[in-house]
Design an enzyme around this catalytic site. Structure first.
Site, mmCIF file in Angstrom:
data_model
loop_
_atom_site.group_PDB
_atom_site.id
_atom_site.type_symbol
_atom_site.label_atom_id
_atom_site.label_comp_id
_atom_site.label_asym_id
_atom_site.label_seq_id
_atom_site.Cartn_x
_atom_site.Cartn_y
_atom_site.Cartn_z
ATOM 1 N N ASP A 37 0.840 -1.199 0.000
ATOM 2 C CA ASP A 37 0.000 0.000 0.000
ATOM 3 C C ASP A 37 0.874 1.247 0.000
ATOM 4 O O ASP A 37 1.573 1.523 0.975
ATOM 5 C CB ASP A 37 -0.900 -0.007 1.244
ATOM 6 C CG ASP A 37 -2.033 -1.003 1.111
ATOM 7 O OD1 ASP A 37 -2.742 -0.947 0.080
ATOM 8 O OD2 ASP A 37 -2.206 -1.840 2.011
ATOM 9 N N HIS A 68 -0.464 -1.287 -4.786
ATOM 10 C CA HIS A 68 -1.691 -0.479 -4.783
ATOM 11 C C HIS A 68 -1.285 0.975 -4.550
ATOM 12 O O HIS A 68 -0.890 1.342 -3.448
ATOM 13 C CB HIS A 68 -2.603 -1.015 -3.659
ATOM 14 C CG HIS A 68 -3.849 -0.232 -3.438
ATOM 15 N ND1 HIS A 68 -4.665 -0.443 -2.333
ATOM 16 C CD2 HIS A 68 -4.445 0.744 -4.173
ATOM 17 C CE1 HIS A 68 -5.703 0.385 -2.400
ATOM 18 N NE2 HIS A 68 -5.590 1.114 -3.491
ATOM 19 N N GLY A 144 -6.645 4.522 3.035
ATOM 20 C CA GLY A 144 -5.829 5.394 3.885
ATOM 21 C C GLY A 144 -5.293 4.712 5.121
ATOM 22 O O GLY A 144 -4.206 5.026 5.582
ATOM 23 N N GLY A 146 -5.225 0.906 7.651
ATOM 24 C CA GLY A 146 -5.617 -0.458 7.973
ATOM 25 C C GLY A 146 -6.579 -0.427 9.163
ATOM 26 O O GLY A 146 -6.803 0.618 9.783
ATOM 27 N N ASP A 177 -10.385 -5.313 -0.875
ATOM 28 C CA ASP A 177 -9.394 -4.735 0.046
ATOM 29 C C ASP A 177 -10.082 -3.891 1.103
ATOM 30 O O ASP A 177 -10.768 -2.918 0.776
ATOM 31 C CB ASP A 177 -8.429 -3.873 -0.792
ATOM 32 C CG ASP A 177 -7.266 -3.309 -0.006
ATOM 33 O OD1 ASP A 177 -7.141 -3.593 1.203
ATOM 34 O OD2 ASP A 177 -6.465 -2.578 -0.624
ATOM 35 N N GLY A 178 -9.878 -4.279 2.368
ATOM 36 C CA GLY A 178 -10.336 -3.464 3.474
ATOM 37 C C GLY A 178 -11.311 -4.192 4.388
ATOM 38 O O GLY A 178 -12.366 -4.641 3.951
HETATM 39 C C1 DX5 Z 1 -6.314 0.675 2.911
HETATM 40 C C2 DX5 Z 1 -5.368 -0.307 2.253
HETATM 41 C C3 DX5 Z 1 -5.588 -1.709 2.677
HETATM 42 C C4 DX5 Z 1 -5.427 -1.946 4.146
HETATM 43 C C5 DX5 Z 1 -6.118 -3.213 4.536
HETATM 44 O O1 DX5 Z 1 -6.102 1.917 2.342
HETATM 45 O O2 DX5 Z 1 -5.493 -0.257 0.851
HETATM 46 O O3 DX5 Z 1 -4.768 -2.588 1.926
HETATM 47 O O4 DX5 Z 1 -4.108 -1.991 4.535
HETATM 48 O O5 DX5 Z 1 -6.019 -3.329 5.918
HETATM 49 P P1 DX5 Z 1 -7.080 -4.138 6.803
HETATM 50 O O6 DX5 Z 1 -7.067 -5.539 6.309
HETATM 51 O O7 DX5 Z 1 -6.538 -3.988 8.176
HETATM 52 O O8 DX5 Z 1 -8.401 -3.471 6.582
HETATM 53 ZN ZN ZN Z 2 -4.503 -1.817 -0.499
#
Ligand code: DX5
Ligand code: ZN
Length: 219
Positions: A37, A68, A144, A146, A177-178
């Protein structure tokens, strides 16, 4: 028959003081892709890592790097991430004036182009890009950070993306994702996802838990 789901741990939730070792640990634990990320503090309200770090980490991984990009403008940095060892490069349509051209650029560099839709971005945004992408990423949080909660309204968008991919007849991965947990993973897979990004739910509990954490997401 649908391909088995692939798990892409997001290193955003890894221990940043030992990222190389963390990547080796998640690969041993069964990771299929390494999700990186990249945030600029402008397109999204957080700053993470740049191409120099991607380059330093690349020798620690055998699996593909799924990069990403949450940066704007995005075009000036595509080549740097390609050179650093990205295998797939995924961009937001809002991150530059000409997403079609950005995807062409990624392809011209020999990398797999991906397009990513924020929760507020309609699925139609992919309609004129289907011949150009190898991956569609549906965000199930606002990008933005996790550790946010899965936005369930996006399940319909995952279904709509799956329909478009089937119609296209092309081999396009459908990534989510997310907020992916063992519970939300099941729903994302049922809606048609075949790649799951997960940060918090892979890295919780430290290296001895990674294999079980990844297995729990496979549905
Ligand atoms: C958010 C990122 C994600 C994030 C996912 O902007 O693109 O990849 O790190 O994290 P989790 O799994 O903790 O939601
Ligand atoms: Zn991501």
């Amino acid at each position: 028959m649908a391909a088995p789901v692939r798990i892409a741990p997001s290193i955003l939730s890894a221990d940043f003081s030992r990222l190389g070792a963390e990547i080796e640990a998640i690969e041993r634990a069964g990771a299929d892709l390494i999700h990186v990320d990249v945030m600029d503090g402008h397109f999204v309200p957080n700053i993470t890592i740049g191409p120099a770090v991607v380059k330093a980490l690349r020798p620690h991984a055998k699996k593909p790097f799924d990069v990403h990009l949450m940066i704007s403008p995005v075009d000036p940095y595509i080549e740097a991430f390609a050179d650093a060892g990205a295998d797939g490069i995924t961009v937001h349509p809002e991150a530059g004036p000409h997403v079609h051209r950005t995807l062409q650029l990624i392809r011209s560099l020999g990398k797999k182009p991906g397009v990513v839709l924020n929760p507020g971005t309609p699925i139609d945004a992919v309609d004129n890009l289907m011949d150009l992408v190898d991956l569609i990423l549906i965000m199930t949080v606002n990008p933005g950070f996790g550790g946010q909660s899965f936005i369930f309204s996006q399940l319909k968008k995952i279904e709509a993306a799956r329909e478009r991919i089937s119609k296209s007849g092309r081999n396009i991965a459908l990534e989510v994702d997310g907020g992916v947990t063992p519970e939300t993973a099941k729903q994302a897979i049922a809606a048609g996802a075949d790649v799951l990004v997960a940060g918090t739910s892979v890295f919780k509990g430290g290296p001895s838990a990674y294999a079980a954490n990844i297995q729990a997401l496979r549905g």
